[in-house]
Motif scaffolding. Structure first.
Motif, PDB file in Angstrom:
ATOM      1  N   GLY A  41      -1.921   4.559  -5.408  1.00 53.31           N
ATOM      2  CA  GLY A  41      -2.365   4.446  -4.022  1.00 53.31           C
ATOM      3  C   GLY A  41      -3.350   5.557  -3.692  1.00 53.31           C
ATOM      4  O   GLY A  41      -3.741   6.352  -4.564  1.00 53.31           O
ATOM      5  N   GLN A  42      -3.726   5.605  -2.442  1.00 51.58           N
ATOM      6  CA  GLN A  42      -4.634   6.659  -1.998  1.00 51.58           C
ATOM      7  C   GLN A  42      -3.921   8.017  -2.027  1.00 51.58           C
ATOM      8  O   GLN A  42      -2.728   8.102  -1.728  1.00 51.58           O
ATOM      9  CB  GLN A  42      -5.092   6.392  -0.560  1.00 51.58           C
ATOM     10  N   PRO A  64      -4.838   8.714   9.457  1.00 56.52           N
ATOM     11  CA  PRO A  64      -5.254   7.508  10.210  1.00 56.52           C
ATOM     12  C   PRO A  64      -6.322   6.687   9.495  1.00 56.52           C
ATOM     13  O   PRO A  64      -6.243   5.459   9.453  1.00 56.52           O
ATOM     14  CB  PRO A  64      -5.775   8.089  11.526  1.00 56.52           C
ATOM     15  N   GLN A  65      -7.298   7.348   8.896  1.00 54.08           N
ATOM     16  CA  GLN A  65      -8.342   6.625   8.171  1.00 54.08           C
ATOM     17  C   GLN A  65      -7.774   5.954   6.925  1.00 54.08           C
ATOM     18  O   GLN A  65      -8.141   4.814   6.589  1.00 54.08           O
ATOM     19  CB  GLN A  65      -9.473   7.567   7.794  1.00 54.08           C
ATOM     20  N   ALA A  66      -6.857   6.642   6.228  1.00 53.91           N
ATOM     21  CA  ALA A  66      -6.238   6.054   5.042  1.00 53.91           C
ATOM     22  C   ALA A  66      -5.443   4.805   5.409  1.00 53.91           C
ATOM     23  O   ALA A  66      -5.455   3.805   4.679  1.00 53.91           O
ATOM     24  CB  ALA A  66      -5.341   7.079   4.356  1.00 53.91           C
ATOM     25  N   LEU A  67      -4.760   4.856   6.545  1.00 54.58           N
ATOM     26  CA  LEU A  67      -4.005   3.688   6.998  1.00 54.58           C
ATOM     27  C   LEU A  67      -4.948   2.548   7.379  1.00 54.58           C
ATOM     28  O   LEU A  67      -4.666   1.377   7.110  1.00 54.58           O
ATOM     29  CB  LEU A  67      -3.121   4.059   8.190  1.00 54.58           C
ATOM     30  N   PRO A 115       0.810  -1.229   0.000  1.00 55.77           N
ATOM     31  CA  PRO A 115       0.000   0.000   0.000  1.00 55.77           C
ATOM     32  C   PRO A 115       0.842   1.277   0.000  1.00 55.77           C
ATOM     33  O   PRO A 115       1.867   1.361   0.696  1.00 55.77           O
ATOM     34  CB  PRO A 115      -0.814  -0.123   1.294  1.00 55.77           C
ATOM     35  N   CYS A 116       0.369   2.254  -0.759  1.00 53.54           N
ATOM     36  CA  CYS A 116       0.995   3.576  -0.823  1.00 53.54           C
ATOM     37  C   CYS A 116      -0.055   4.638  -0.534  1.00 53.54           C
ATOM     38  O   CYS A 116      -1.216   4.507  -0.937  1.00 53.54           O
ATOM     39  CB  CYS A 116       1.582   3.840  -2.209  1.00 53.54           C
ATOM     40  N   ILE A 117       0.384   5.698   0.141  1.00 56.96           N
ATOM     41  CA  ILE A 117      -0.468   6.851   0.401  1.00 56.96           C
ATOM     42  C   ILE A 117       0.338   8.092   0.015  1.00 56.96           C
ATOM     43  O   ILE A 117       1.508   8.226   0.396  1.00 56.96           O
ATOM     44  CB  ILE A 117      -0.889   6.930   1.885  1.00 56.96           C
ATOM     45  N   PHE A 118      -0.291   8.993  -0.739  1.00 55.34           N
ATOM     46  CA  PHE A 118       0.402  10.186  -1.210  1.00 55.34           C
ATOM     47  C   PHE A 118      -0.266  11.434  -0.643  1.00 55.34           C
ATOM     48  O   PHE A 118      -1.493  11.514  -0.550  1.00 55.34           O
ATOM     49  CB  PHE A 118       0.414  10.219  -2.739  1.00 55.34           C
ATOM     50  N   LEU A 119       0.561  12.400  -0.277  1.00 50.89           N
ATOM     51  CA  LEU A 119       0.097  13.644   0.339  1.00 50.89           C
ATOM     52  C   LEU A 119      -0.044  14.731  -0.717  1.00 50.89           C
ATOM     53  O   LEU A 119       0.932  15.094  -1.389  1.00 50.89           O
ATOM     54  CB  LEU A 119       1.084  14.092   1.413  1.00 50.89           C
ATOM     55  N   ASN A 120      -1.238  15.260  -0.860  1.00 46.67           N
ATOM     56  CA  ASN A 120      -1.493  16.403  -1.745  1.00 46.67           C
ATOM     57  C   ASN A 120      -2.066  17.532  -0.883  1.00 46.67           C
ATOM     58  O   ASN A 120      -3.203  17.960  -1.064  1.00 46.67           O
ATOM     59  CB  ASN A 120      -2.460  16.020  -2.863  1.00 46.67           C
ATOM     60  N   ASP A 128      -7.180  -3.135   2.795  1.00 47.45           N
ATOM     61  CA  ASP A 128      -8.405  -3.503   2.083  1.00 47.45           C
ATOM     62  C   ASP A 128      -8.423  -2.936   0.664  1.00 47.45           C
ATOM     63  O   ASP A 128      -8.946  -3.571  -0.267  1.00 47.45           O
ATOM     64  CB  ASP A 128      -9.631  -3.007   2.848  1.00 47.45           C
ATOM     65  N   LEU A 129      -7.855  -1.748   0.488  1.00 45.00           N
ATOM     66  CA  LEU A 129      -7.862  -1.111  -0.824  1.00 45.00           C
ATOM     67  C   LEU A 129      -6.720  -1.586  -1.734  1.00 45.00           C
ATOM     68  O   LEU A 129      -6.792  -1.421  -2.954  1.00 45.00           O
ATOM     69  CB  LEU A 129      -7.773   0.411  -0.670  1.00 45.00           C
ATOM     70  N   GLN A 130      -5.688  -2.151  -1.148  1.00 46.68           N
ATOM     71  CA  GLN A 130      -4.498  -2.506  -1.915  1.00 46.68           C
ATOM     72  C   GLN A 130      -4.764  -3.404  -3.121  1.00 46.68           C
ATOM     73  O   GLN A 130      -4.186  -3.180  -4.197  1.00 46.68           O
ATOM     74  CB  GLN A 130      -3.448  -3.144  -0.998  1.00 46.68           C
ATOM     75  N   PRO A 131      -5.631  -4.418  -3.041  1.00 49.71           N
ATOM     76  CA  PRO A 131      -5.862  -5.239  -4.246  1.00 49.71           C
ATOM     77  C   PRO A 131      -6.293  -4.434  -5.459  1.00 49.71           C
ATOM     78  O   PRO A 131      -5.993  -4.807  -6.600  1.00 49.71           O
ATOM     79  CB  PRO A 131      -6.960  -6.208  -3.796  1.00 49.71           C
ATOM     80  N   GLY A 132      -6.953  -3.314  -5.248  1.00 47.48           N
ATOM     81  CA  GLY A 132      -7.390  -2.477  -6.359  1.00 47.48           C
ATOM     82  C   GLY A 132      -6.269  -1.680  -6.993  1.00 47.48           C
ATOM     83  O   GLY A 132      -6.461  -1.107  -8.077  1.00 47.48           O
TER      84      GLY A 132
END
Length: 357
Positions: A299-300, A309-312, A277-282, A317-321
């Protein structure tokens, strides 16, 4: 007659991992002598730590006036080139990962072949400069960067080749940095102040990271950012801050983290060697359609630090997508051939040298 190839190690330590595998592979070839030219004892020692057989031939260049020798602070590249010009140009082939060496072309009588092993994945526009055109041969990680170099008129099609990402061959193993088994989040802000999430939002991001429950956090900014910004300090027991060490450049953290948090750093591709999983800050609400933000599709993307916290919580659960997009981006950005990148790079360099002789 032996073929002499010199690698110019005048940049900071993070670039060493992009040329060293090819240098070691070339040094194993018959009738090839590989020389490492650097003004830094620390850089030469780091290279030697990966060369137990002593295949490489280190040459300590004269050091221009500068601060103490350090892996992450090297003297002016231009001053180093000028001060050591006679020692450098005696080699008919020079290989480097930085474009300052293109200034050698401006010196009358310079005749050495210049080869660039380009680092990075080719997303950010800052990776394309006019000086790229001064190299006789450029090696890139994947087809995406090759096409962009050609499209920008920086390389003729026969002067740029895909050689893969040899740094993967020196990657550190997964390591344990915390006493508990909580998942590990790696925060890796980029150095470009116009694109990085840290300069404008660092205090806010740090507060959110310190308040996280059930997570360990590694904060490891790009070493260029670490040089420019005041030290990041946290006393939270679940946070490890690294402002520049061997761990921050040898993929220790990208191999050991469970989730990646970043902005525009191409280090995300090192993390995605194994899709996770990856999360990017915009946080500046940018239009993410440009090339610099290409990996935001992997990623998100969150626009508030307090959304982390919610993204983590939903990352797994979102990673397969995201897996298909991550794998496609890696294939486009980095050629993961079953043939080792160091071998491909060495073959390309050696064939070029023999044809040019």
């Amino acid at each position: 007659m032996p073929i002499d190839i010199a690698f110019l190690a005048i940049a900071e330590a993070q670039q060493l991992y992009h040329w060293l595998p090819a240098a070691l592979e070339l040094a194993r070839r018959p009738d090839v002598r590989v020389h490492i030219l650097s003004p830094s004892d620390q850089i030469l020692a780091l290279a030697a730590s990966y060369d137990p057989q002593g295949l490489l031939r280190p040459i300590r260049l004269r050091r221009p006036p500068s601060g103490p020798d350090s892996l992450f602070r090297q003297p002016s590249r231009l001053a180093t080139l000028l001060l050591n010009y006679p020692a450098i140009v005696r080699f008919p082939t020079l290989v480097t990962t930085e474009i300052s060496s293109a200034w050698l072309r401006r010196i009358p009588g310079f005749r050495s072949r210049l080869i660039l092993i380009k680092h990075g994945a080719g997303d950010r526009e800052g990776g394309y400069k006019k000086r790229h055109a001064d190299f006789d041969l450029t090696l890139v990680a994947g087809e995406k960067d090759r096409h962009r170099m050609i499209d920008r008129g920086l390389c003729a099609p026969d002067a740029v080749a895909v050689g893969g990402y040899s740094k993967f061959e020196l990657k550190a193993p997964r390591q344990r940095y915390f006493q508990n088994d909580d998942p590990v989040l790696l925060y890796n802000p980029h150095f470009d102040p116009h694109l990085s999430s840290w300069p404008g939002h660092g205090a806010q991001i740090l507060a959110v990271l310190e308040a996280l429950k059930g997570w360990n956090v590694i904060i490891a900014p790009h070493t260029k950012l670490a040089r420019k910004t005041p030290p990041i300090v946290s006393h939270a027991p679940h946070i490890r801050v690294d402002m520049g060490s061997r761990h921050s450049i040898d993929m220790s953290y990208t191999m050991s983290a469970d989730v990646y948090l970043g902005d525009v750093s191409s280090q995300v591709y090192e993390f995605l060697l194994h899709p996770r999983p990856c999360i990017f800050l915009n946080l500046d609400h940018r239009d993410g359609s440009g090339d610099a933000f290409a990996h935001w599709r992997l990623g998100q993307v969150i626009e508030r630090a307090d959304a982390l916290p919610q993204a983590l919580a939903c990352a797994n659960d979102l990673q397969p997508g995201f897996v298909a997009a991550q794998e496609a981006a890696m294939q486009q950005s980095i050629d993961l051939s079953p043939i080792a990148a160091s071998r491909r790079q060495a073959d390309i360099i050696l064939n070029f040298v023999k044809k040019s002789a």
